[in-house]
Design a protein around this motif. Structure first.
Motif, PDB file in Angstrom:
ATOM      1  N   ASN A 175      38.656  34.375  36.349  1.00 19.64           N
ATOM      2  CA  ASN A 175      39.316  35.478  35.654  1.00 19.64           C
ATOM      3  C   ASN A 175      38.550  36.743  36.023  1.00 19.64           C
ATOM      4  O   ASN A 175      37.681  37.186  35.277  1.00 19.64           O
ATOM      5  CB  ASN A 175      39.290  35.203  34.143  1.00 19.64           C
ATOM      6  CG  ASN A 175      40.125  36.161  33.350  1.00 19.64           C
ATOM      7  OD1 ASN A 175      40.893  36.933  33.904  1.00 19.64           O
ATOM      8  ND2 ASN A 175      39.977  36.121  32.045  1.00 19.64           N
ATOM      9  N   ASN A 176      38.857  37.294  37.194  1.00 17.12           N
ATOM     10  CA  ASN A 176      38.101  38.424  37.725  1.00 17.12           C
ATOM     11  C   ASN A 176      38.945  39.682  37.748  1.00 17.12           C
ATOM     12  O   ASN A 176      40.154  39.626  37.939  1.00 17.12           O
ATOM     13  CB  ASN A 176      37.602  38.107  39.138  1.00 17.12           C
ATOM     14  CG  ASN A 176      36.686  36.902  39.141  1.00 17.12           C
ATOM     15  OD1 ASN A 176      35.914  36.698  38.214  1.00 17.12           O
ATOM     16  ND2 ASN A 176      36.778  36.095  40.180  1.00 17.12           N
ATOM     17  N   VAL A 222      32.888  45.912  37.638  1.00 20.71           N
ATOM     18  CA  VAL A 222      33.354  44.547  37.837  1.00 20.71           C
ATOM     19  C   VAL A 222      33.265  43.760  36.535  1.00 20.71           C
ATOM     20  O   VAL A 222      32.304  43.901  35.764  1.00 20.71           O
ATOM     21  CB  VAL A 222      32.513  43.853  38.929  1.00 20.71           C
ATOM     22  CG1 VAL A 222      32.814  42.371  39.017  1.00 20.71           C
ATOM     23  CG2 VAL A 222      32.747  44.523  40.272  1.00 20.71           C
ATOM     24  N   CYS A 223      34.280  42.919  36.304  1.00 22.36           N
ATOM     25  CA  CYS A 223      34.311  42.019  35.154  1.00 22.36           C
ATOM     26  C   CYS A 223      34.692  40.633  35.663  1.00 22.36           C
ATOM     27  O   CYS A 223      35.819  40.427  36.099  1.00 22.36           O
ATOM     28  CB  CYS A 223      35.334  42.500  34.125  1.00 22.36           C
ATOM     29  SG  CYS A 223      35.480  41.397  32.721  1.00 22.36           S
ATOM     30  N   GLU A 224      33.726  39.715  35.644  1.00 22.00           N
ATOM     31  CA  GLU A 224      33.977  38.368  36.160  1.00 22.00           C
ATOM     32  C   GLU A 224      33.721  37.333  35.070  1.00 22.00           C
ATOM     33  O   GLU A 224      32.749  37.434  34.325  1.00 22.00           O
ATOM     34  CB  GLU A 224      33.083  38.079  37.360  1.00 22.00           C
ATOM     35  CG  GLU A 224      33.362  38.990  38.533  1.00 22.00           C
ATOM     36  CD  GLU A 224      32.421  38.776  39.696  1.00 22.00           C
ATOM     37  OE1 GLU A 224      31.368  38.121  39.536  1.00 22.00           O
ATOM     38  OE2 GLU A 224      32.726  39.294  40.780  1.00 22.00           O
ATOM     39  N   MET A 225      34.606  36.351  35.002  1.00 20.87           N
ATOM     40  CA  MET A 225      34.475  35.256  34.053  1.00 20.87           C
ATOM     41  C   MET A 225      35.212  34.057  34.640  1.00 20.87           C
ATOM     42  O   MET A 225      36.196  34.221  35.357  1.00 20.87           O
ATOM     43  CB  MET A 225      35.087  35.642  32.705  1.00 20.87           C
ATOM     44  CG  MET A 225      34.913  34.599  31.637  1.00 20.87           C
ATOM     45  SD  MET A 225      35.564  35.106  30.023  1.00 20.87           S
ATOM     46  CE  MET A 225      34.638  36.585  29.679  1.00 20.87           C
ATOM     47  N   VAL A 226      34.739  32.867  34.327  1.00 21.02           N
ATOM     48  CA  VAL A 226      35.423  31.650  34.740  1.00 21.02           C
ATOM     49  C   VAL A 226      35.722  30.842  33.479  1.00 21.02           C
ATOM     50  O   VAL A 226      34.834  30.639  32.641  1.00 21.02           O
ATOM     51  CB  VAL A 226      34.573  30.813  35.720  1.00 21.02           C
ATOM     52  CG1 VAL A 226      35.298  29.520  36.087  1.00 21.02           C
ATOM     53  CG2 VAL A 226      34.244  31.620  36.966  1.00 21.02           C
ATOM     54  N   VAL A 251      42.906  44.565  40.219  1.00 22.08           N
ATOM     55  CA  VAL A 251      41.872  44.983  41.162  1.00 22.08           C
ATOM     56  C   VAL A 251      40.658  44.095  40.921  1.00 22.08           C
ATOM     57  O   VAL A 251      40.307  43.813  39.773  1.00 22.08           O
ATOM     58  CB  VAL A 251      41.493  46.462  40.945  1.00 22.08           C
ATOM     59  CG1 VAL A 251      40.399  46.896  41.906  1.00 22.08           C
ATOM     60  CG2 VAL A 251      42.705  47.357  41.060  1.00 22.08           C
ATOM     61  N   THR A 252      39.997  43.661  41.989  1.00 22.47           N
ATOM     62  CA  THR A 252      38.791  42.861  41.848  1.00 22.47           C
ATOM     63  C   THR A 252      37.694  43.447  42.718  1.00 22.47           C
ATOM     64  O   THR A 252      37.950  44.312  43.561  1.00 22.47           O
ATOM     65  CB  THR A 252      39.039  41.389  42.256  1.00 22.47           C
ATOM     66  OG1 THR A 252      39.417  41.353  43.630  1.00 22.47           O
ATOM     67  CG2 THR A 252      40.104  40.742  41.389  1.00 22.47           C
ATOM     68  N   GLY A 253      36.493  42.927  42.507  1.00 22.45           N
ATOM     69  CA  GLY A 253      35.344  43.267  43.351  1.00 22.45           C
ATOM     70  C   GLY A 253      35.242  44.725  43.709  1.00 22.45           C
ATOM     71  O   GLY A 253      35.302  45.584  42.856  1.00 22.45           O
ATOM     72  N   ASP A 254      35.120  44.984  44.986  1.00 18.02           N
ATOM     73  CA  ASP A 254      34.937  46.342  45.492  1.00 18.02           C
ATOM     74  C   ASP A 254      36.294  47.023  45.657  1.00 18.02           C
ATOM     75  O   ASP A 254      36.691  47.394  46.764  1.00 18.02           O
ATOM     76  CB  ASP A 254      34.163  46.302  46.813  1.00 18.02           C
ATOM     77  CG  ASP A 254      33.785  47.686  47.297  1.00 18.02           C
ATOM     78  OD1 ASP A 254      33.668  48.614  46.466  1.00 18.02           O
ATOM     79  OD2 ASP A 254      33.610  47.842  48.515  1.00 18.02           O
TER      80      ASP A 254
END
Length: 145
Positions: free
Chosen positions: A63-64, A48-52, A82-85
């Motif tokens: 920006n996930n 996972v790569c998450e940023m706001v 693709v996000t999360g799981d």
């Protein structure tokens, strides 16, 4: 291929550029006055790569996505398809950030690859060159300072 790219020579060794690139994203990733707030980042292919991103007028842009590649010290690639799981999302691009030794410094290249010509044109019209160029300049300033 529907691709936009910018590159800079950074007068700093690759190890330093890599460290700033991946560990100090809040300081360079968005052109000022925008700012990036990194969230969960599982730095491996499939992670996972998450940023706001936060704008100066209260804008909030999540920006996930997921990492497609993580080649320590050389490059990483992320997609928002693709996000999360492993949940499908409306794909816009694959972002690729790469560094390589060049002379007494480092060649930095950031690339956005898009699924369609329209998405690529939209990204260009949104100010890709100016925005990603400003971020590259901020990265260089941190590394060279």
């Amino acid at each position: 291929m529907h691709e936009l790219s910018i590159t800079r020579h950074i007068a700093a060794p690759p190890a330093l550029v890599w460290d700033v690139l991946v560990n100090r994203q809040a300081e360079w990733f968005c052109p000022h006055p925008w700012r990036a707030v990194p969230g969960h980042q599982d730095r491996r292919a499939g992670g996972v790569c998450e940023m706001v991103m936060h704008g100066p007028n209260g804008e909030v842009m999540p920006n996930n996505g997921v990492y497609l590649a993580w080649d320590e010290g050389r490059r990483f690639a992320v997609t928002d398809a693709v996000t999360g799981d492993l949940q499908p999302a409306g794909p816009f691009m694959i972002g690729i950030w790469e560094i390589a030794a060049e002379g007494n410094g480092t060649r930095y290249t950031a690339t956005a690859r898009h699924w369609t010509e329209d998405a690529c044109a939209q990204h260009a019209a949104m100010g890709f060159t100016a925005g990603w160029g400003a971020a590259a300049d901020q990265l260089a300033a941190l590394c060279e300072g």
